[in-house]
Design a protein around this motif. Sequence first.
Motif, short mmCIF file in Angstrom:
data_model
loop_
_atom_site.label_atom_id
_atom_site.label_comp_id
_atom_site.label_asym_id
_atom_site.label_seq_id
_atom_site.Cartn_x
_atom_site.Cartn_y
_atom_site.Cartn_z
N GLY A 292 55.40 28.25 37.89
CA GLY A 292 55.85 29.00 39.06
C GLY A 292 55.64 28.22 40.34
O GLY A 292 56.50 28.24 41.24
N ALA A 293 54.50 27.52 40.44
CA ALA A 293 54.24 26.69 41.61
C ALA A 293 55.24 25.53 41.71
O ALA A 293 55.67 25.15 42.81
N VAL A 294 55.63 24.99 40.55
CA VAL A 294 56.63 23.91 40.54
C VAL A 294 57.96 24.43 41.07
O VAL A 294 58.64 23.74 41.85
N VAL A 295 58.36 25.63 40.66
CA VAL A 295 59.61 26.21 41.15
C VAL A 295 59.57 26.36 42.66
O VAL A 295 60.52 25.98 43.37
N VAL A 296 58.46 26.88 43.18
CA VAL A 296 58.32 27.03 44.63
C VAL A 296 58.37 25.66 45.31
O VAL A 296 59.02 25.48 46.36
N GLY A 297 57.68 24.68 44.72
CA GLY A 297 57.68 23.34 45.30
C GLY A 297 59.06 22.72 45.35
O GLY A 297 59.43 22.07 46.35
N LEU A 298 59.85 22.91 44.30
CA LEU A 298 61.21 22.37 44.29
C LEU A 298 62.08 23.03 45.35
O LEU A 298 62.91 22.37 45.98
N VAL A 299 61.90 24.33 45.53
CA VAL A 299 62.66 25.02 46.58
C VAL A 299 62.27 24.48 47.96
O VAL A 299 63.12 24.25 48.82
N VAL A 300 60.98 24.24 48.17
CA VAL A 300 60.51 23.69 49.45
C VAL A 300 61.09 22.30 49.67
O VAL A 300 61.53 21.96 50.78
N VAL A 301 61.10 21.47 48.61
CA VAL A 301 61.67 20.12 48.73
C VAL A 301 63.14 20.19 49.12
O VAL A 301 63.61 19.46 50.01
N ALA A 302 63.88 21.07 48.45
CA ALA A 302 65.31 21.19 48.73
C ALA A 302 65.56 21.70 50.14
O ALA A 302 66.48 21.23 50.83
N ALA A 303 64.73 22.66 50.60
CA ALA A 303 64.95 23.25 51.92
C ALA A 303 64.51 22.31 53.04
O ALA A 303 65.15 22.25 54.10
N SER A 304 63.43 21.57 52.83
CA SER A 304 62.89 20.71 53.89
C SER A 304 63.49 19.31 53.90
O SER A 304 63.48 18.63 54.92
N GLY A 305 64.01 18.87 52.75
CA GLY A 305 64.53 17.52 52.66
C GLY A 305 63.44 16.47 52.51
O GLY A 305 63.74 15.27 52.45
N ARG A 306 62.19 16.88 52.40
CA ARG A 306 61.08 15.93 52.21
C ARG A 306 60.86 15.75 50.71
O ARG A 306 60.21 16.57 50.06
N ASP A 307 61.43 14.70 50.19
CA ASP A 307 61.42 14.50 48.75
C ASP A 307 60.60 13.30 48.31
O ASP A 307 60.72 12.84 47.17
N GLY A 308 59.78 12.76 49.20
CA GLY A 308 58.93 11.64 48.82
C GLY A 308 59.60 10.28 48.88
O GLY A 308 58.99 9.28 48.48
N GLY A 309 60.84 10.23 49.34
CA GLY A 309 61.53 8.95 49.40
C GLY A 309 61.04 8.09 50.55
O GLY A 309 60.54 8.59 51.56
N ARG A 310 61.18 6.80 50.42
CA ARG A 310 60.80 5.86 51.46
C ARG A 310 61.89 5.79 52.53
O ARG A 310 63.04 6.12 52.28
N ASP A 311 61.52 5.33 53.70
CA ASP A 311 62.50 5.06 54.74
C ASP A 311 63.14 3.70 54.49
O ASP A 311 62.44 2.73 54.16
N ARG A 312 64.45 3.65 54.64
CA ARG A 312 65.14 2.37 54.43
C ARG A 312 64.72 1.38 55.53
O ARG A 312 64.88 1.67 56.72
N PRO A 313 64.19 0.21 55.17
CA PRO A 313 63.69 -0.72 56.19
C PRO A 313 64.84 -1.37 56.95
O PRO A 313 65.94 -1.57 56.42
N ALA A 314 64.56 -1.69 58.20
CA ALA A 314 65.56 -2.38 59.02
C ALA A 314 65.75 -3.81 58.55
O ALA A 314 66.85 -4.37 58.61
N GLU A 315 64.66 -4.43 58.10
CA GLU A 315 64.71 -5.79 57.59
C GLU A 315 64.43 -5.78 56.08
O GLU A 315 63.66 -4.95 55.59
N PRO A 316 65.04 -6.69 55.33
CA PRO A 316 64.79 -6.73 53.89
C PRO A 316 63.34 -7.12 53.61
O PRO A 316 62.70 -7.80 54.41
#
Length: 327
Positions: A292-316
């Motif tokens: 149940g906590a996982v379901v709530v967490g997935l909804v929060v991720v979808a709503a907030s857009g905070r999915d743990g991804g890195r920011d694309r760097p300006a330089e390689p």
Amino acid sequence: MVSEARPDEDGTAAPRRQRPSADRIALRGDLRSALPDASAAVVLTGAVFAFLYMRMDSGDSATVAVMPFMDDPGAYWMYLLSQAFGWSGLLWAWGTVMLGLLLSGPRPARLPVSRQVLERWHRTTSLTTMALMFAHALMFAAELVRYETNLTWAERLWAGFADTFVPGWYDSGTGRIAIPLGQGALYLAVPLGLLFYVRHRIGANTWRRLHRFVIVVYVLSVWHTLLYGTNVWYGEWPRTLLWLLQLPVAVLLLLRLLRPARRAERLDAPGGRAGVAWPVWSARAAGRIAVGAVVVGLVVVAASGRDGGRDRPAEPPATVPHARETE
């Protein structure tokens, strides 16, 4: 196992050819039934490969942003094919898990096809998933063999095999965690998937208990992808979509736990004649709360857009995730 004997013309007993066991017949039948399913998976893999190839060729690939040295799709086609097999394998794993949860949870009043057809689809997609997972690993190993140009052929073969299939051997970057997760998924998927065909020998109850761990295979596969899939490395729409695909899996898993098809798995009151022991009841209750906590967490991720991804760097990045071996 001894074959039955029948009398020959001279009165002596001649061995009768033993019929294949029901388990072997079921496996052969499922392998034949999986051919259309596997063919569709190959077609999808080819389409994903073409998509990844074009994106790398145009310079839009997130893989190139992570590893700038891989800006030549003609040279790194085996890596792209490994990625394509990985993505189709994850999609097929998603499908077979969804079918399994649909079959083991609350049974809908109406289904588009019969339950027997759904069970067969569940088995054939499971076989296809195992094949795709192995192809994903094999192409990754082939790319590593091609990449280690400073080693002898024997050393290159061993390095590619060990980095891909030996847990703990890969020692570079995020792969130190992500590769063992993928290996764990592969090494669990094969026995858990094939145990169905020997369930009459190990017992139906034993098979059911072990088969529950298939969800662990899927979780490890998704975790491996989120950590090591360069196409979902950054916090952009592909990563968010991957997270969203987990929501129906989590919801069906929660429904399966709350309303299991088997009465013995229901969360009745603990203790007493009809109830289960307190430790078992506590473990089942904790599992339901966790999902149940996982379901709530997935909804929060979808709503907030905070999915743990890195920011694309300006330089390689200045370094590559897996440096070439030196002599």
